[in-house]
Design a protein around this motif. Structure first.
Motif, PDB file in Angstrom:
ATOM      1  N   ARG A   1       0.860  -1.176   0.000  1.00 44.82           N
ATOM      2  CA  ARG A   1       0.000   0.000   0.000  1.00 44.82           C
ATOM      3  C   ARG A   1       0.895   1.223   0.000  1.00 44.82           C
ATOM      4  O   ARG A   1       1.901   1.280   0.716  1.00 44.82           O
ATOM      5  CB  ARG A   1      -0.947   0.006   1.200  1.00 44.82           C
ATOM      6  CG  ARG A   1      -1.936  -1.144   1.176  1.00 44.82           C
ATOM      7  CD  ARG A   1      -3.036  -0.992   2.192  1.00 44.82           C
ATOM      8  NE  ARG A   1      -4.004   0.038   1.832  1.00 44.82           N
ATOM      9  CZ  ARG A   1      -4.976  -0.134   0.943  1.00 44.82           C
ATOM     10  NH1 ARG A   1      -5.103  -1.284   0.306  1.00 44.82           N
ATOM     11  NH2 ARG A   1      -5.832   0.827   0.668  1.00 44.82           N
ATOM     12  N   ILE A   2       0.512   2.202  -0.812  1.00 46.68           N
ATOM     13  CA  ILE A   2       1.296   3.429  -0.916  1.00 46.68           C
ATOM     14  C   ILE A   2       0.522   4.550  -0.251  1.00 46.68           C
ATOM     15  O   ILE A   2      -0.607   4.865  -0.652  1.00 46.68           O
ATOM     16  CB  ILE A   2       1.594   3.773  -2.390  1.00 46.68           C
ATOM     17  CG1 ILE A   2       2.372   2.631  -3.051  1.00 46.68           C
ATOM     18  CG2 ILE A   2       2.365   5.087  -2.477  1.00 46.68           C
ATOM     19  CD1 ILE A   2       2.620   2.848  -4.523  1.00 46.68           C
ATOM     20  N   GLU A   3       1.103   5.147   0.753  1.00 41.90           N
ATOM     21  CA  GLU A   3       0.471   6.239   1.481  1.00 41.90           C
ATOM     22  C   GLU A   3       0.795   7.567   0.804  1.00 41.90           C
ATOM     23  O   GLU A   3       1.952   7.842   0.473  1.00 41.90           O
ATOM     24  CB  GLU A   3       0.962   6.273   2.929  1.00 41.90           C
ATOM     25  CG  GLU A   3       0.620   5.035   3.751  1.00 41.90           C
ATOM     26  CD  GLU A   3      -0.859   4.956   4.099  1.00 41.90           C
ATOM     27  OE1 GLU A   3      -1.556   5.999   4.012  1.00 41.90           O
ATOM     28  OE2 GLU A   3      -1.313   3.854   4.479  1.00 41.90           O
ATOM     29  N   THR A   4      -0.250   8.370   0.570  1.00 43.14           N
ATOM     30  CA  THR A   4      -0.070   9.694  -0.016  1.00 43.14           C
ATOM     31  C   THR A   4      -0.855  10.712   0.798  1.00 43.14           C
ATOM     32  O   THR A   4      -1.607  10.355   1.709  1.00 43.14           O
ATOM     33  CB  THR A   4      -0.575   9.744  -1.476  1.00 43.14           C
ATOM     34  OG1 THR A   4      -2.011   9.765  -1.470  1.00 43.14           O
ATOM     35  CG2 THR A   4      -0.089   8.551  -2.285  1.00 43.14           C
TER      36      THR A   4
ATOM     37  N   ALA B   1      -4.448   6.169   0.904  1.00 46.05           N
ATOM     38  CA  ALA B   1      -3.623   5.000   0.610  1.00 46.05           C
ATOM     39  C   ALA B   1      -4.127   4.286  -0.640  1.00 46.05           C
ATOM     40  O   ALA B   1      -5.337   4.203  -0.880  1.00 46.05           O
ATOM     41  CB  ALA B   1      -3.633   4.043   1.796  1.00 46.05           C
TER      42      ALA B   1
ATOM     43  N   THR C   1      -8.417  -0.534  -3.492  1.00 51.27           N
ATOM     44  CA  THR C   1      -8.269   0.846  -3.024  1.00 51.27           C
ATOM     45  C   THR C   1      -9.658   1.397  -2.718  1.00 51.27           C
ATOM     46  O   THR C   1     -10.517   1.433  -3.598  1.00 51.27           O
ATOM     47  CB  THR C   1      -7.579   1.743  -4.068  1.00 51.27           C
ATOM     48  OG1 THR C   1      -6.258   1.267  -4.310  1.00 51.27           O
ATOM     49  CG2 THR C   1      -7.515   3.184  -3.578  1.00 51.27           C
TER      50      THR C   1
END
Length: 290
Positions: free
Chosen positions: A17-20, A24, A80
């Motif tokens: 998972r990419i946190e922005t 996420a 997502t």
């Protein structure tokens, strides 16, 4: 509907998972099996009814060219999450998500960006209006404006049926019969059903409206100084091949037609597609290109 060729992740590919700053995002990340990534990373964005799994067949090959490669589920897609507010699923809103993801993946440095089908309409928002400067930009099986032809008719059907009939009707009357007729394996059919029912219904509705009404932004895209590639299958049943060829000419972009492929060249001809992307990316990173 994009249909992955297989679901088993090859060596060097993992889920993450990419946190922005805007939330996420579920992703598949590929890195070289040996050595370290020495070239610029790449971000791959799927189409309307797709997901990160649509790129599984090319991830390892792309990563072995010496780079980190990330494929995502957009907001409201598969793994997502997304809100019920349809305004969160406009091309502009989703493009802002891509802009945020690119900043995280590249740590502020330029990365390569690929948008497949509806993902092409989304990613061009990030290229035109975002803060990120991209190393290159690829429109894969996408077009200059709203989709036309058989897929436009399918989109209008979805708009008319989805609010009242729901996902079960869409699956039973269209997606499952199409998958069965194409000889898709039981494992993949089960995945397609799981993926569909994990999607945000308001998100699917709003994104379908977007793909049916998108404006032509080619003139604006030509003002952005980024190496651009238009890549599509010779039998594409989304935007017609001649329309994509014309778009490539308008954008003064490189153009690759993938033999034997239709609307999903990363699935239908993965090695040819990966080789074309690697050649283009390496050339874009070459300071002697211009």
């Amino acid at each position: 509907m994009s249909t992955p060729r297989f679901l088993t992740l090859p060596p060097g590919v993992r889920s993450r998972r990419i946190e922005t700053a805007v939330g996420a995002f579920a992703a598949l990340e590929a890195i070289p099996v040996s050595g370290i990534p020495e070239r610029r990373p790449a971000l791959l964005v799927p189409g309307l009814t797709g997901s990160k799994e649509d790129f599984i067949a090319v991830l390892q090959t792309l990563a072995q060219s010496g780079r980190q490669v990330v494929a995502i589920d957009m907001r409201g897609q598969f793994e997502t999450g997304g809100p019920d507010d349809r305004s969160a699923y406009t091309c502009a809103s989703l493009g802002n998500d891509v802009d945020m993801l690119a900043q995280v993946i590249g740590h502020g440095a330029p990365i390569h960006l690929v948008g497949h089908s509806f993902g092409g309409l989304v990613t061009r928002e990030a290229v035109i209006d975002g803060r990120t400067r991209f190393a290159s930009y690829t429109l894969m099986s996408s077009g200059p404006a709203a989709i036309v032809g058989p897929r436009a008719r399918a989109g209008r059907f979805m708009i008319s049926e989805l609010p009242e009939q729901g996902l079960e009707h869409l699956w039973n009357t269209r997606m499952e019969p199409e998958a069965m007729a194409a000889g898709v394996s039981d494992e993949i059919v089960a995945f397609l059903r799981k993926r569909l029912f994990a999607n945000s219904v308001p998100g699917m509705f709003a994104m379908t409206e977007e793909v049916l009404s998108a404006a032509d932004r080619c003139d604006e895209l030509t003002q952005v100084e980024v190496p651009t590639l238009v890549l599509y299958g010779e039998h594409d049943d989304g935007w017609p091949p001649h329309l994509q060829a014309e778009m490539a000419h308008r954008l003064d972009a490189d153009c690759v037609v993938v033999p034997g492929a239709a609307h999903s060249p990363a699935v239908e001809a993965p090695e040819t597609t990966a080789a074309a992307l690697i050649r283009f990316w390496n050339a874009a990173e070459n300071p002697l290109r211009s």
